[in-house]
Every structure is written in C-alpha cells, then in structure tokens.
Design an enzyme around this catalytic site. Structure first.
Site, PDB file in Angstrom:
ATOM      1  N   HIS A   1      29.041 -17.725  -1.666  1.00 49.82           N
ATOM      2  CA  HIS A   1      28.358 -16.546  -1.140  1.00 49.82           C
ATOM      3  C   HIS A   1      29.167 -15.911  -0.016  1.00 49.82           C
ATOM      4  O   HIS A   1      29.042 -16.267   1.155  1.00 49.82           O
ATOM      5  CB  HIS A   1      26.969 -16.958  -0.630  1.00 49.82           C
ATOM      6  CG  HIS A   1      26.085 -15.814  -0.231  1.00 49.82           C
ATOM      7  ND1 HIS A   1      24.772 -16.006   0.133  1.00 49.82           N
ATOM      8  CD2 HIS A   1      26.305 -14.492  -0.127  1.00 49.82           C
ATOM      9  CE1 HIS A   1      24.219 -14.853   0.446  1.00 49.82           C
ATOM     10  NE2 HIS A   1      25.145 -13.911   0.296  1.00 49.82           N
TER      11      HIS A   1
ATOM     12  N   GLU B   1      28.133 -17.279   3.592  1.00 50.95           N
ATOM     13  CA  GLU B   1      27.930 -15.837   3.749  1.00 50.95           C
ATOM     14  C   GLU B   1      28.837 -15.240   4.826  1.00 50.95           C
ATOM     15  O   GLU B   1      28.568 -14.174   5.344  1.00 50.95           O
ATOM     16  CB  GLU B   1      26.466 -15.486   4.044  1.00 50.95           C
ATOM     17  CG  GLU B   1      26.094 -14.079   3.614  1.00 50.95           C
ATOM     18  CD  GLU B   1      24.616 -13.751   3.791  1.00 50.95           C
ATOM     19  OE1 GLU B   1      24.199 -12.684   3.320  1.00 50.95           O
ATOM     20  OE2 GLU B   1      23.881 -14.565   4.387  1.00 50.95           O
TER      21      GLU B   1
ATOM     22  N   HIS C   1      30.730 -11.896   1.279  1.00 51.70           N
ATOM     23  CA  HIS C   1      30.705 -10.445   1.083  1.00 51.70           C
ATOM     24  C   HIS C   1      31.909  -9.801   1.780  1.00 51.70           C
ATOM     25  O   HIS C   1      32.350 -10.267   2.839  1.00 51.70           O
ATOM     26  CB  HIS C   1      29.434  -9.836   1.678  1.00 51.70           C
ATOM     27  CG  HIS C   1      28.160 -10.319   1.057  1.00 51.70           C
ATOM     28  ND1 HIS C   1      27.856 -10.105  -0.258  1.00 51.70           N
ATOM     29  CD2 HIS C   1      27.110 -10.998   1.587  1.00 51.70           C
ATOM     30  CE1 HIS C   1      26.671 -10.633  -0.520  1.00 51.70           C
ATOM     31  NE2 HIS C   1      26.202 -11.182   0.579  1.00 51.70           N
TER      32      HIS C   1
ATOM     33  N   TYR D   1      15.612  -9.932   3.756  1.00 47.45           N
ATOM     34  CA  TYR D   1      16.381 -10.882   2.956  1.00 47.45           C
ATOM     35  C   TYR D   1      15.540 -12.108   2.608  1.00 47.45           C
ATOM     36  O   TYR D   1      15.501 -12.556   1.461  1.00 47.45           O
ATOM     37  CB  TYR D   1      17.631 -11.340   3.720  1.00 47.45           C
ATOM     38  CG  TYR D   1      18.809 -10.398   3.665  1.00 47.45           C
ATOM     39  CD1 TYR D   1      18.665  -9.058   3.312  1.00 47.45           C
ATOM     40  CD2 TYR D   1      20.078 -10.845   3.972  1.00 47.45           C
ATOM     41  CE1 TYR D   1      19.756  -8.198   3.273  1.00 47.45           C
ATOM     42  CE2 TYR D   1      21.177 -10.006   3.942  1.00 47.45           C
ATOM     43  CZ  TYR D   1      21.021  -8.680   3.588  1.00 47.45           C
ATOM     44  OH  TYR D   1      22.100  -7.840   3.559  1.00 47.45           O
TER      45      TYR D   1
ATOM     46  N   HIS E   1      20.432 -17.869   1.014  1.00 50.49           N
ATOM     47  CA  HIS E   1      19.806 -18.111   2.318  1.00 50.49           C
ATOM     48  C   HIS E   1      18.866 -19.320   2.285  1.00 50.49           C
ATOM     49  O   HIS E   1      17.790 -19.319   2.869  1.00 50.49           O
ATOM     50  CB  HIS E   1      19.063 -16.853   2.797  1.00 50.49           C
ATOM     51  CG  HIS E   1      19.807 -15.583   2.504  1.00 50.49           C
ATOM     52  ND1 HIS E   1      19.308 -14.595   1.682  1.00 50.49           N
ATOM     53  CD2 HIS E   1      21.038 -15.168   2.900  1.00 50.49           C
ATOM     54  CE1 HIS E   1      20.195 -13.620   1.579  1.00 50.49           C
ATOM     55  NE2 HIS E   1      21.246 -13.942   2.318  1.00 50.49           N
TER      56      HIS E   1
ATOM     57  N   HIS F   1      19.688 -10.906  -4.598  1.00 45.85           N
ATOM     58  CA  HIS F   1      20.053 -10.488  -3.239  1.00 45.85           C
ATOM     59  C   HIS F   1      19.569  -9.065  -2.988  1.00 45.85           C
ATOM     60  O   HIS F   1      20.050  -8.118  -3.612  1.00 45.85           O
ATOM     61  CB  HIS F   1      21.560 -10.551  -3.044  1.00 45.85           C
ATOM     62  CG  HIS F   1      21.987 -10.770  -1.627  1.00 45.85           C
ATOM     63  ND1 HIS F   1      21.517 -10.004  -0.568  1.00 45.85           N
ATOM     64  CD2 HIS F   1      22.829 -11.686  -1.074  1.00 45.85           C
ATOM     65  CE1 HIS F   1      22.065 -10.434   0.559  1.00 45.85           C
ATOM     66  NE2 HIS F   1      22.860 -11.453   0.277  1.00 45.85           N
TER      67      HIS F   1
ATOM     68  N   ARG G   1      29.577  -5.828   0.129  1.00 45.38           N
ATOM     69  CA  ARG G   1      28.622  -6.016   1.215  1.00 45.38           C
ATOM     70  C   ARG G   1      27.205  -5.760   0.720  1.00 45.38           C
ATOM     71  O   ARG G   1      26.894  -4.691   0.210  1.00 45.38           O
ATOM     72  CB  ARG G   1      28.980  -5.062   2.350  1.00 45.38           C
ATOM     73  CG  ARG G   1      28.071  -5.117   3.561  1.00 45.38           C
ATOM     74  CD  ARG G   1      28.668  -4.263   4.670  1.00 45.38           C
ATOM     75  NE  ARG G   1      27.732  -4.082   5.776  1.00 45.38           N
ATOM     76  CZ  ARG G   1      27.085  -2.949   6.029  1.00 45.38           C
ATOM     77  NH1 ARG G   1      27.284  -1.889   5.254  1.00 45.38           N
ATOM     78  NH2 ARG G   1      26.245  -2.864   7.035  1.00 45.38           N
ATOM     79  N   ALA G   2      26.336  -6.738   0.884  1.00 37.91           N
ATOM     80  CA  ALA G   2      24.981  -6.638   0.340  1.00 37.91           C
ATOM     81  C   ALA G   2      24.183  -5.524   1.010  1.00 37.91           C
ATOM     82  O   ALA G   2      23.485  -4.755   0.337  1.00 37.91           O
ATOM     83  CB  ALA G   2      24.258  -7.976   0.494  1.00 37.91           C
TER      84      ALA G   2
END
Length: 342
Positions: A6, A284, A8, A194, A223, A178, A71-72
């Site tokens: 995970h 992350e 980004h 999130y 997460h 996500h 990028r989420a």
C-alpha cells in the site's frame, strides 16, 4: 523479501497537480471542450520526486518493493463527469507506469479507476485492462463512494458492480477498497472518511452473497480494516443474528487486511484477531501520517517496526505477512520477470 502492498505517489511532480487544477477550473466554462493534453514531466523529475521520499524510506526502513498507486485523496471521483475522471485517471496511471519503469525492482503498479457518480463501473474496464495488460499493473483501487462522503452508489455487493468484478476475476487481480477525498464537512478525510469506508465495505460483504457469485474475487481492506478488528465480536454476532455463515467461511477466503495501523497496540490487536493468512504488510508511505511519534522517536508509518516487535509471531508468520500473503493475493506479482528477488 519485504513487500509493502500500500503505497501512493503522493510526491508526484507539481505539473500533475497543476494540470488537475486547470482541468477543474475549465469545468466552469460551458464552452470548454475537454481535452486530455500532456503533462510535460521528464524522467529526471520523476526520479527526483522519488529519490528523496519513497526510495529513501524504503532503504531506511528495510523494505524492498512497494505496490504503488496514484494518490488516493487525489482521485476525487466526485469532481466533474465521466470524461473528467477518465482523463485524470489516465494521467495518474501513466505516471505510475513511468515510475515503475524507472525503478522496476522498487515499484509495481496498481491503477486508479475512472469512476464517476452514477456511472456504471463497467465503464472502468477499458482503463483497467490497459493498465493490467499493457502496463503490467497487478491490481486496482476501488472507491466504494464516488460522492465523496455522501454514499450515493449502491453497496459493493450490488449487481451494479458485477461487470467490473467479472473483469477482475478474468484478469486475476484484486481490488483495494479505498475511498478518496471527503467533501462532507462531517467527515475528516483520512481520520474519519477512510476508516468509515473500510468499515462499511466489510459490513457490506457480510450482508451480501458476493463471494458465492465470485468465489475467487479478492479485496484488500486497508488501514487495518478500519473498526473491524476492534469490533470483531460485533461482526461475528451480527452475522450470526442474520443467519449468515461464520465469518471464516463467509468472507475470509476473499477479504484481506493491511498493516497501516500506526501504533504497536493496534498492530498487536490486528495480529491477535485476524488470521495471519489474511494480513498483508503495508505502510502507506508517504501518506496520511508522516510525522514522528514522540513516544517512540520513530515515524508513525514505519509499520515494519510494529510487526517486527509483535510478540508470538513465528518466522513463518512474518514471512507470510511481509511477502507470502502479498504474492498470493496479487498473483501477477509473481509472474513479473523483473527481478530474481520476486
């Protein structure tokens, strides 16, 4: 081999965000004809954006490879229309492809889908296929709430999503559930929205028969699963009250959790409640929480330290968490002939 499932591209060159700002500004002009255009980003600028950030932290923290996606927070599917999302997603995915091409032993791609509120997920299939078949990506990020915090799309178990799931099964790639930015002032993006997304997705899976229809479909809930591990008894009890099968049979062959939990007690709980076979290592980085924890002196998102310090984990368990489970959930990773280490 330690694989972070995970990551980004939060440090992309500024031209990407500048292009996005121009795209959003143009939405206010009814006469403007949408155009994808170009970014004008050099390979050296991509290298510079990674060398002092993700690559530096990989070296410092002892991880080998990151499964890398746009990028989420930047997906922001609620902005514009289907064309807006398609052009933006294509640019973001092409940036990931270029980064992975420059550092093939450090990064492998996962794509952003061009989702848009009220638009059938089947419209995402061309971009998914392009990224998997042409770019060598091994998965995608799936946003269960394209409205940005107002939850207007059908639940993930609804047949509305089935055409996309059929393609995921055909390609043998998983989806990480996500959400993106929150435009609902009641929900902070990373601190509430999130976690809401993670928790909501799991409950949706419990109440539906999705995995009866797609027994090989795989989802990663990031997460640490949101509130799920902390309330495991609640979910077991709810499934029981609804006359659903036990969770181990209902969802645990298809749903996996990552280790983006930023303190030792949280990781300890995750490891105690969730079977080791369902846990994937992740950090992350560089992501939601970038600071140093004053109680430990280490970065909150240095999650490898938490797994290393967890009591009762055997060497075999750690191998599963750090690499084995990731390879199993992302089978296309093992097929990539880019490095003898994979």
């Amino acid at each position: 081999m330690i694989i972070d499932c995970h990551g980004h591209y939060t440090t992309a060159p500024k031209q990407l965000e500048e292009w996005r700002k121009r795209q959003i500004a143009a939405l206010e002009d009814a006469r403007h004809a949408p155009s994808k255009g170009t970014l004008g980003i050099s390979d050296d600028e991509i290298r510079q954006s990674l060398e002092g950030a993700q690559l530096k932290q990989q070296r410092e923290r002892g991880t080998d490879m990151t499964i890398f996606s746009p990028r989420a927070m930047g997906m922001s599917h609620h902005i514009g229309n289907e064309t807006t999302s398609r052009h933006w997603s294509e640019h973001c995915n092409e940036m990931i492809h270029r980064a992975c091409g420059l550092y093939p032993e450090n990064f492998v791609g996962v794509c952003q889908l061009p989702q848009s509120p009220g638009v059938s997920p089947k419209n995402c299939i061309p971009e998914l296929e392009r990224c998997v078949r042409e770019f060598g990506f091994i998965g995608c990020n799936l946003n269960p709430d394209t409205s940005g915090g107002y939850w207007k799309d059908p639940p993930l178990t609804d047949k509305w999503w089935y055409p996309l799931y059929e393609k995921l099964v055909e390609l043998d790639v998983p989806a990480m559930v996500h959400v993106s930015a929150s435009c609902n002032p009641a929900f902070h993006g990373t601190g509430a929205h999130y976690i809401n997304g993670d928790t909501t997705a799991f409950m949706q899976f419990i109440t539906g028969d999705l995995f009866r229809d797609f027994p090989t479909l795989r989802f990663v809930i990031p997460h640490g699963g949101g509130a799920v591990p902390y309330h495991w008894g609640r979910y077991r009890g709810l499934a029981q009250d609804m006359k659903r099968p036990p969770l181990k049979d209902l969802v645990m062959n298809n749903v996996f959790f990552d280790t983006c939990v930023y303190h030792q007690p949280g990781i300890d709980l995750l490891l105690k409640v969730i079977p080791v076979d369902n846990i994937l290592f992740a950090s992350e980085m560089v992501g939601a929480v970038k600071g140093v924890d004053p109680e430990t002196g280490f970065n909150y998102d240095d999650t490898k330290r938490y797994v290393d310090s967890a009591k009762g984990l055997s060497a075999a368990d750690k191998e599963k968490i750090f690499a084995g489970n990731v390879r199993r959930v992302y089978p296309r990773l093992a097929k990539r002939a880019i490095s003898s280490r994979v």
